[in-house]
Design a protein around this motif. Structure first.
Motif, mmCIF file in Angstrom:
data_model
loop_
_atom_site.group_PDB
_atom_site.id
_atom_site.type_symbol
_atom_site.label_atom_id
_atom_site.label_comp_id
_atom_site.label_asym_id
_atom_site.label_seq_id
_atom_site.Cartn_x
_atom_site.Cartn_y
_atom_site.Cartn_z
ATOM 1 N N ASP A 1 0.815 -1.227 0.000
ATOM 2 C CA ASP A 1 0.000 0.000 0.000
ATOM 3 C C ASP A 1 0.844 1.270 0.000
ATOM 4 O OD1 ASP A 1 -2.212 -1.574 0.081
ATOM 5 O OD2 ASP A 1 -2.732 -1.176 2.176
ATOM 6 N N ASN A 2 1.944 1.248 0.745
ATOM 7 C CA ASN A 2 2.714 2.491 0.907
ATOM 8 C C ASN A 2 3.759 2.719 -0.165
ATOM 9 O OD1 ASN A 2 1.236 2.838 3.234
ATOM 10 N ND2 ASN A 2 2.847 2.084 4.598
ATOM 11 N N TYR A 3 4.312 1.649 -0.696
ATOM 12 C CA TYR A 3 5.440 1.832 -1.623
ATOM 13 C C TYR A 3 5.174 1.284 -3.024
ATOM 14 C CZ TYR A 3 7.303 2.593 3.020
ATOM 15 O OH TYR A 3 7.467 3.047 4.298
ATOM 16 N N HIS A 4 4.025 0.658 -3.207
ATOM 17 C CA HIS A 4 3.636 0.130 -4.519
ATOM 18 C C HIS A 4 4.802 -0.547 -5.244
ATOM 19 C CE1 HIS A 4 -0.095 2.246 -3.913
ATOM 20 N NE2 HIS A 4 0.597 3.332 -3.635
ATOM 21 N N GLY B 1 -3.975 -10.845 -4.736
ATOM 22 C CA GLY B 1 -5.228 -10.149 -4.472
ATOM 23 C C GLY B 1 -4.999 -8.670 -4.153
ATOM 24 N N LEU B 2 -3.875 -8.360 -3.536
ATOM 25 C CA LEU B 2 -3.561 -6.962 -3.225
ATOM 26 C C LEU B 2 -3.170 -6.199 -4.489
ATOM 27 C CD1 LEU B 2 -1.336 -7.144 0.014
ATOM 28 C CD2 LEU B 2 -3.762 -6.565 -0.141
ATOM 29 N N ASP B 3 -2.364 -6.839 -5.339
ATOM 30 C CA ASP B 3 -1.896 -6.170 -6.556
ATOM 31 C C ASP B 3 -1.587 -7.232 -7.596
ATOM 32 O OD1 ASP B 3 -0.638 -4.881 -8.606
ATOM 33 O OD2 ASP B 3 0.875 -3.876 -7.369
ATOM 34 N N ARG B 4 -2.460 -7.335 -8.574
ATOM 35 C CA ARG B 4 -2.301 -8.430 -9.531
ATOM 36 C C ARG B 4 -1.154 -8.222 -10.518
ATOM 37 N NH1 ARG B 4 -5.045 -8.756 -14.255
ATOM 38 N NH2 ARG B 4 -5.580 -10.895 -13.750
ATOM 39 N N ASN B 5 -0.514 -7.052 -10.467
ATOM 40 C CA ASN B 5 0.641 -6.840 -11.342
ATOM 41 C C ASN B 5 1.970 -7.199 -10.700
ATOM 42 O OD1 ASN B 5 -0.637 -5.974 -13.709
ATOM 43 N ND2 ASN B 5 -1.018 -3.974 -12.772
ATOM 44 N N LEU B 6 1.937 -7.584 -9.430
ATOM 45 C CA LEU B 6 3.194 -7.913 -8.752
ATOM 46 C C LEU B 6 3.953 -9.024 -9.472
ATOM 47 C CD1 LEU B 6 2.171 -7.976 -4.977
ATOM 48 C CD2 LEU B 6 3.978 -6.542 -5.978
#
Ligand code: H79
Length: 601
Positions: A211-214, A247-252
């Motif tokens: 969330d903070n550093y993407h 689920g948090l970021d599908r581009n990870l």
């Protein structure tokens, strides 16, 4: 493809509804899974999600933490000295109270994110992966989950956040930021005594990081089973965590140590301090390596790798379709050692000269030639880059062995006007430059080639799948459908369809497979529990002894454009399940066999 949509949707739901991390985090992730879930929502070898990483080829690893404050040396009470770096707490048996006291004096006031990014940029690095938390558990950002972190337990400026600084500087320079996170934790008492509670805190920390550093990438470590503190990180824990993160970021982009560093875990393999001898079967890979002999800073370590060695390592990884993650360890004040910075610049000076970087970035395994003894050959489209580390004497040829026919339509030494003569010789070509090497690291000869033309892309839509709710493929299939490709990561909880339980199932895929090149294809499967593949009636792959995630290979020579019958059978008894079908050939980089080359019967 319906799986893709349902997983993405549950990801959105998760992000929207599960803002607070609860003890049910694992089950919140599990809400996205269950029968019908396929965790493999794309092919990392070809997906848009991983494209930046595949093209990048070169990244900077940074080991920086409270251990850096020791600068690699601990003086014991009896006056003797123990040396180590990021493992100093553990390997030098520093009592926790003393280790914590030292951390309280940690003041990396000279950490300069712009300078770090400039150093990476000077080397031609395209991404940075920094330790947010190593095995000693110390967080390098102001985590709210404990006080064992750089803001709450140090002498550092409380208004600074080095991860935020690095993110900002990296964004400004067009460099991707990745974060290293150790699962194994020596400091958190819950790690050994109450693992579910630790896991909850770990999920919360990872959510803070995302969330903070993407971050573009998460680099896990400390996944192995060991004692003191006992680490029982399991494949099931890996499934939960990977599912939660996507689920948090599908581009990870996520490395394989998120699970148990098996071929099916995360997006890519992580050989450490070594370069695999060839492209790795079934997965992308990245080799991480130290620039001297330590990851964390050690003031006495001056065994720096030379510029030419580093260029050679970079060329070797790229020519085998891997990435090179080269580490630096900032000192106790946060400064990049000058010796490291010099060598980084030497690499960038080489790749920034005469277009030599084309041998690295976006380049990969050449396929059409074997690796020579005199250097490396990488390929980008129809350009081969022969990077010569042992330059021949005047008028002496460099031999290239061809694996398939192609013609050489042009040859030039980058950064030199010298003549290059190319003649057919034996099993390939002799390349004879007329002049001298251009530099001591690697002189690049660019060869333009014309491979035999491929057949046009196919128009297939996939294979017919007959899915059985038993592991014998017996009786009538419960489901019959068209599958666009065979790319399934069902793990423990998933299965081919909601009506198929996660254990005791099987699938038979049938149809036609259409190659685009006339050459020998390597067919690779990644399976669990059993697999068989027939092409043109021949059994190419057969591994019918029930197994955990495993790679099997076979090969077959095919004609471009022709359609060959294919049958693939997979069975799952209990536990995890996987089934992927990949191919590669001299003119086809490794990939999941694409939809348009597969036809239903
Ligand atoms: O972060 C850097 C290292 O600190 C870390 N990985 C790189 C990127 C690393 N930790 N350990 N190792 C590398 C080497 C592995 C040691 C092990 Fe063991 C041997 C793990 C399992 C067997 C020692 C014995 C530690 C646990 C048991």
């Amino acid at each position: 493809m319906t799986h893709l949509r349902s997983l993405a949707l549950s990801g959105v739901l998760l992000a929207a509804t599960c803002l607070a991390v609860t003890p049910g985090t694992a089950s919140a992730a599990a809400a996205a899974s269950g029968p019908g879930t396929n965790y493999a929502f794309d092919d990392p070898f070809t997906s848009a999600r991983t494209a930046w990483w595949r093209d990048a080829r070169f990244g900077m690893f940074i080991h920086f933490g409270d251990y850096s404050n020791w600068e690699g040396e601990y003086t014991r009470p009896d006056g003797t000295v123990c040396r180590d770096a990021e493992w100093i707490k553990r390997n030098c048996n520093i009592p926790m109270a003393e280790y914590e006291q030292k951390a309280a004096t940690f003041n990396p006031k000279d950490f300069d994110a712009k300078a770090v990014v400039a150093a990476a940029k000077s080397a031609g690095m395209r991404y940075i992966v920094i330790t947010s938390k190593h095995h000693d558990g110390y967080a390098m950002w102001p985590t709210k989950q404990n006080t064992w972190n750089l803001r709450d337990h140090s002498s550092f400026d409380k208004n600074r956040d080095i991860l935020a600084e690095l993110k900002k500087a990296a964004d400004a320079a067009g460099i991707k930021l990745g974060l290293y996170y150790s699962i194994w934790d020596w400091h958190d008492p819950d790690f050994a005594s109450d693992f579910p509670k630790y896991k909850q805190r770990m999920y919360a920390q990872l959510k803070e990081l995302v969330d903070n550093y993407h971050p573009a990438l998460l680099w896990f470590d400390g996944d192995w089973n060991t004692d003191n503190p006992t680490n029982n990180w399991s494949p099931r824990d890996g499934e939960d965590l990977e599912s939660y993160l996507r689920g948090l970021d599908r581009n990870l982009v996520i490395n394989n140590r998120v699970g148990k560093r098996r071929v099916t875990d995360g997006d890519y393999g992580t050989p450490e301090q070594e370069i695999p001898a060839a492209p790795v079967d079934g997965q992308l890979w990245e080799s991480c390596m130290t620039i001297n002999d330590h990851w964390g800073y050690a003031r006495y370590d001056d065994n720096w790798k030379s510029g030419p060695t580093l260029v050679h390592n970079l060329l070797t990884t790229s020519s085998r379709s891997g990435n090179y993650l080269l580490n630096i360890g900032p000192d106790s004040l946060g400064r990049v050692p000058a010796e490291a910075a010099q060598r980084l610049k030497a690499i960038g000076d080489w790749s920034g000269t005469a277009g030599q970087g084309a041998a690295i970035y976006r380049a990969g395994y050449p396929g059409v030639v074997t690796e020579p003894g005199w250097g490396t050959v990488s390929r980008s489209g129809n350009d081969l880059y022969a990077s010569v580390s042992q330059w021949p004497g005047a008028g002496k040829p460099l031999h290239l062995t061809a694996t398939v026919p192609f013609t050489v339509t042009g040859a030039a030494v980058l950064g030199s006007g010298q003549q290059v003569t190319v003649t057919k010789a034996g099993d390939g070509y002799d390349i004879t430059p007329s002049g001298n090497a251009t530099n001591p690291s690697a002189t690049v000869i660019k060869l333009s080639i014309a491979p035999q033309s491929p057949a046009a892309p196919g128009s297939g839509t996939g294979l017919k799948a007959e899915i059985f709710d038993n592991d014998q493929l017996s009786g009538t299939p419960k489901i019959t459908r068209t599958d666009p490709s065979i790319n399934y990561t069902w793990r423990f909880l998933g299965s081919p369809a909601p009506s198929i339980p996660s254990d005791h199932f099987g699938t038979r895929w049938t149809g036609w497979i259409q190659p685009r090149h006339s050459e020998t294809y390597q067919v690779t499967t990644v399976s669990d529990d059993t697999v068989q593949v027939w092409i043109d009636g021949k059994l190419i792959v057969s591994d019918t002894t029930p197994h955990g995630p495993q790679v099997d290979k076979g090969s077959i020579t095919l004609q471009a454009g022709r359609k060959y019958s294919i049958r693939v059978e997979h069975t799952e008894q209990t536990g995890e399940a996987y089934m992927k079908l990949l191919w590669s050939s001299p003119n086809t980089p490794q990939q999941i066999v694409p939809t348009q080359q597969l036809y239903t019967p």
